[in-house]
Design a protein around this motif. Structure first.
Motif, PDB file in Angstrom:
ATOM      1  N   HIS A 171      23.585 -43.169  71.770  1.00  0.00           N
ATOM      2  CA  HIS A 171      22.334 -42.607  72.624  1.00  0.00           C
ATOM      3  C   HIS A 171      22.469 -41.094  72.039  1.00  0.00           C
ATOM      4  O   HIS A 171      21.903 -40.075  72.933  1.00  0.00           O
ATOM      5  N   THR A 172      23.266 -40.490  71.050  1.00  0.00           N
ATOM      6  CA  THR A 172      23.364 -39.027  70.723  1.00  0.00           C
ATOM      7  C   THR A 172      22.173 -38.936  69.600  1.00  0.00           C
ATOM      8  O   THR A 172      22.111 -39.792  68.559  1.00  0.00           O
ATOM      9  N   ALA A 173      21.269 -37.907  70.115  1.00  0.00           N
ATOM     10  CA  ALA A 173      20.206 -37.912  69.140  1.00  0.00           C
ATOM     11  C   ALA A 173      20.380 -36.402  68.478  1.00  0.00           C
ATOM     12  O   ALA A 173      21.157 -35.393  68.886  1.00  0.00           O
ATOM     13  N   HIS A 174      19.530 -35.990  67.578  1.00  0.00           N
ATOM     14  CA  HIS A 174      19.438 -34.576  66.920  1.00  0.00           C
ATOM     15  C   HIS A 174      18.206 -33.972  67.388  1.00  0.00           C
ATOM     16  O   HIS A 174      17.173 -34.335  66.926  1.00  0.00           O
ATOM     17  N   GLN A 175      18.239 -32.731  67.684  1.00  0.00           N
ATOM     18  CA  GLN A 175      17.088 -31.975  67.955  1.00  0.00           C
ATOM     19  C   GLN A 175      17.084 -30.679  67.314  1.00  0.00           C
ATOM     20  O   GLN A 175      18.152 -29.990  67.774  1.00  0.00           O
ATOM     21  N   PHE A 176      16.441 -30.119  66.486  1.00  0.00           N
ATOM     22  CA  PHE A 176      16.545 -29.131  65.611  1.00  0.00           C
ATOM     23  C   PHE A 176      17.964 -29.105  65.078  1.00  0.00           C
ATOM     24  O   PHE A 176      18.777 -28.021  65.211  1.00  0.00           O
ATOM     25  N   ASP A 177      18.485 -30.187  64.632  1.00  0.00           N
ATOM     26  CA  ASP A 177      19.873 -30.365  63.867  1.00  0.00           C
ATOM     27  C   ASP A 177      20.991 -30.050  65.175  1.00  0.00           C
ATOM     28  O   ASP A 177      22.269 -29.777  64.732  1.00  0.00           O
ATOM     29  N   VAL A 178      20.644 -30.111  66.146  1.00  0.00           N
ATOM     30  CA  VAL A 178      21.577 -29.930  67.314  1.00  0.00           C
ATOM     31  C   VAL A 178      21.943 -31.106  67.963  1.00  0.00           C
ATOM     32  O   VAL A 178      20.783 -31.842  68.768  1.00  0.00           O
TER      33      VAL A 178
END
Length: 200
Positions: A171-178
């Motif tokens: 459930h780890t996603a990336h938002q603006f590479d974060v």
């Protein structure tokens, strides 16, 4: 004089209809067609019941669930409307604490939070475990804070820690590479995992 007022009144009525009715209705209709979920609040349902929003955090206090970062939002005090009381994740009053690094109140609150989490010089606490976001409504936490909570959640659920950690990774996603973890989505998946394992 009527010759001067008539065009002004006509234009005011026309632009009121265009900008006050036609444009909002067109944008709302387009949003419902193209972005139905976000246009309706990005609501999350479980078994036909709305359990939250993927965009607004909520309070989880049980050891069986992952917890979000602290929230500094407030609400009117029911006993005295001229005052406010703490109301974490109050979507009607999005705000940060506005406390700066020199604020003793902030220092004391962070120290208390670190102690409550069992932090120590050799066991640093992730920053988002003890600091609030600018909106007070952040639904996401860093993977490091989620990993910090894995032993507690696994013990409370009677689940293997590696299975819970695998759920965090999934459930780890990336938002603006974060890298971020949505707390509500993780907790719903955790309930599903627990049901599948036969544990409460």
């Amino acid at each position: 004089m009527l010759n001067q007022l008539r065009p002004a009144i006509t234009l005011m009525a026309l632009f009121s209809a265009l900008t006050g009715l036609a444009y909002p209705l067109a944008v709302t209709g387009l949003a419902q067609l193209v972005l139905t979920g976000p246009a309706n609040g990005s609501l999350v349902s479980r078994d036909g019941t709305v359990v939250g929003s993927s965009l607004i955090g909520q309070v989880f206090t049980s050891d069986r669930y992952f917890q979000g970062r602290p929230s500094a939002t407030t609400a009117p005090d029911p006993k005295d409307s001229s005052k406010t009381v703490e109301a974490p994740y109050n979507a009607a009053n999005s705000a940060g604490s506005n406390l700066g690094p020199t604020s003793q109140k902030l220092v004391d609150r962070v120290k208390t939070s670190v102690q409550g989490l069992g932090g120590a010089p050799d066991k640093p606490v992730p920053a988002d475990a003890v600091t609030t976001s600018a909106s007070g409504l952040d639904p996401d936490i860093a993977p490091a804070y989620a990993a910090w909570q894995v032993p507690r959640v696994a013990a409370a659920r009677g689940l293997p820690a590696d299975a819970v950690q695998a759920l965090v990774a999934a459930h780890t996603a990336h938002q603006f590479d974060v890298p971020i973890v949505n707390v509500l989505a993780l907790n719903l998946a955790l309930d599903t995992l627990a049901q599948g394992s036969g544990r409460p």
